[in-house]
Design a protein around this motif. Structure first.
Motif, PDB file in Angstrom:
ATOM      1  N   THR A  42     -15.761 -46.403 -37.957  1.00  0.00           N
ATOM      2  CA  THR A  42     -16.217 -47.058 -39.182  1.00  0.00           C
ATOM      3  C   THR A  42     -16.282 -46.119 -40.386  1.00  0.00           C
ATOM      4  N   ASP A  81     -18.483 -44.303 -41.866  1.00  0.00           N
ATOM      5  CA  ASP A  81     -19.541 -44.597 -42.829  1.00  0.00           C
ATOM      6  C   ASP A  81     -19.850 -43.416 -43.743  1.00  0.00           C
ATOM      7  N   ARG A  99     -17.082 -55.618 -46.096  1.00  0.00           N
ATOM      8  CA  ARG A  99     -17.601 -54.263 -46.291  1.00  0.00           C
ATOM      9  C   ARG A  99     -17.192 -53.676 -47.624  1.00  0.00           C
ATOM     10  N   THR A 101     -19.826 -53.654 -36.718  1.00  0.00           N
ATOM     11  CA  THR A 101     -20.064 -52.274 -37.150  1.00  0.00           C
ATOM     12  C   THR A 101     -20.633 -51.430 -36.012  1.00  0.00           C
TER      13      THR A 101
END
Length: 278
Positions: free
Chosen positions: A170, A172, A224, A258
């Motif tokens: 992901t 992040d 997202r 996620t």
């Protein structure tokens, strides 16, 4: 015609959030694939010198009959051209192959940190941007440390960072760095080369929503805020990947996808990848 949302980059340029990618599409198949995508409604095409199909992308865009301003075209600098003069010459060759008046976005494809010259490369892209031949410039596969160096040593914040992102990776931390500094995130390999399509979490959501696992995964990216460009040479799949804007994932669905993150890269690690074509 389906309306594709656009995002505004940090220099005011508008980019469609959904595009069509041509990575690993053979040159002889690229023109038809891009033609199909444009007829379906895509208005954003992502290519690269490394892909070997810039010429066919340009042909398809010109043949489409669409005004140039309606099709957002991205290309990328190959790894062997990081020196300032080499980067400028490589851009000229890409433009000759594409045969378009300008590029909407031009990216450094990989940072090649052991080569250590990506700041010099970025300065060449700044010159290209000043010339008006690229409406925006950015990077691909840059980690926060690479981006920090660019921000520290140059005058232009990248408009985009294109990185590997999918539910099993992901990213992040890289995305958060981009958000904090006004750098949009583009996701390559958005369905992990198909690996995530059999995941029970994704198939459950897809079954419940009467959508395909690919549509659910791509919708996760869209919600997202990622810019995404799936690729296919199959017209039905091209159409399927386009139909993302008449349904939504719930916050619980988003969180469940996620949570699949396991730091699993399919591509090289940008901190150690230093391949230059011979």
């Amino acid at each position: 015609m389906t309306h594709i949302p656009s995002l505004t980059l940090n220099n005011g340029t508008s980019i469609p959030q959904l595009g069509f990618g041509v990575y690993q599409i053979e040159p002889q198949d690229t023109r038809e694939a891009v033609r199909t995508a444009l007829e379906t409604g895509y208005r954003h095409i992502d290519t690269a010198e490394m892909y070997g199909n810039e010429k066919e992308v340009g042909q398809a865009v010109r043949d489409s009959g669409l005004p140039r301003g309606e099709v957002f075209v991205t290309s990328k600098l190959n790894n062997g051209h990081h020196a300032y003069g080499d980067a400028l010459a490589a851009f000229d060759r890409s433009m000759e192959d594409l045969d378009l008046e300008y590029l909407d976005l031009f990216l450094i494809h990989w940072p090649l940190p052991a080569v250590g010259d990506y700041v010099e490369t970025w300065q060449a892209l700044e010159e290209i941007y000043r010339s008006g031949r690229a409406k925006a410039i950015g990077v691909s596969n840059f980690q926060p440390s690479h981006l920090e160096r660019l921000l520290r040593e140059t005058g232009t914040v990248p408009a985009v960072n294109q990185i590997e992102i999918h539910p099993y990776l992901t990213q992040d931390d890289v995305r958060a760095f981009g958000t904090d500094h006004g750098i949009a995130t583009e996701a390559w390999s958005p369905i992990a080369q198909g690996k995530v399509l059999d995941d029970p979490v994704i198939t459950e959501i897809a079954g419940r929503l009467e959508r395909t696992p690919a549509q659910v995964t791509l919708r996760w990216h869209i919600q997202r805020g990622d810019i995404v460009f799936p690729k296919s040479v199959t017209p039905a799949r091209v159409e399927e990947n386009f139909r993302l804007f008449d349904f939504e994932l719930t916050p619980a669905d988003m969180a469940a996808i996620t949570a699949l993150d396991r730091g699993e890269r399919l591509g090289p690690d940008p901190d150690t990848f230093n391949w230059i074509p011979s």
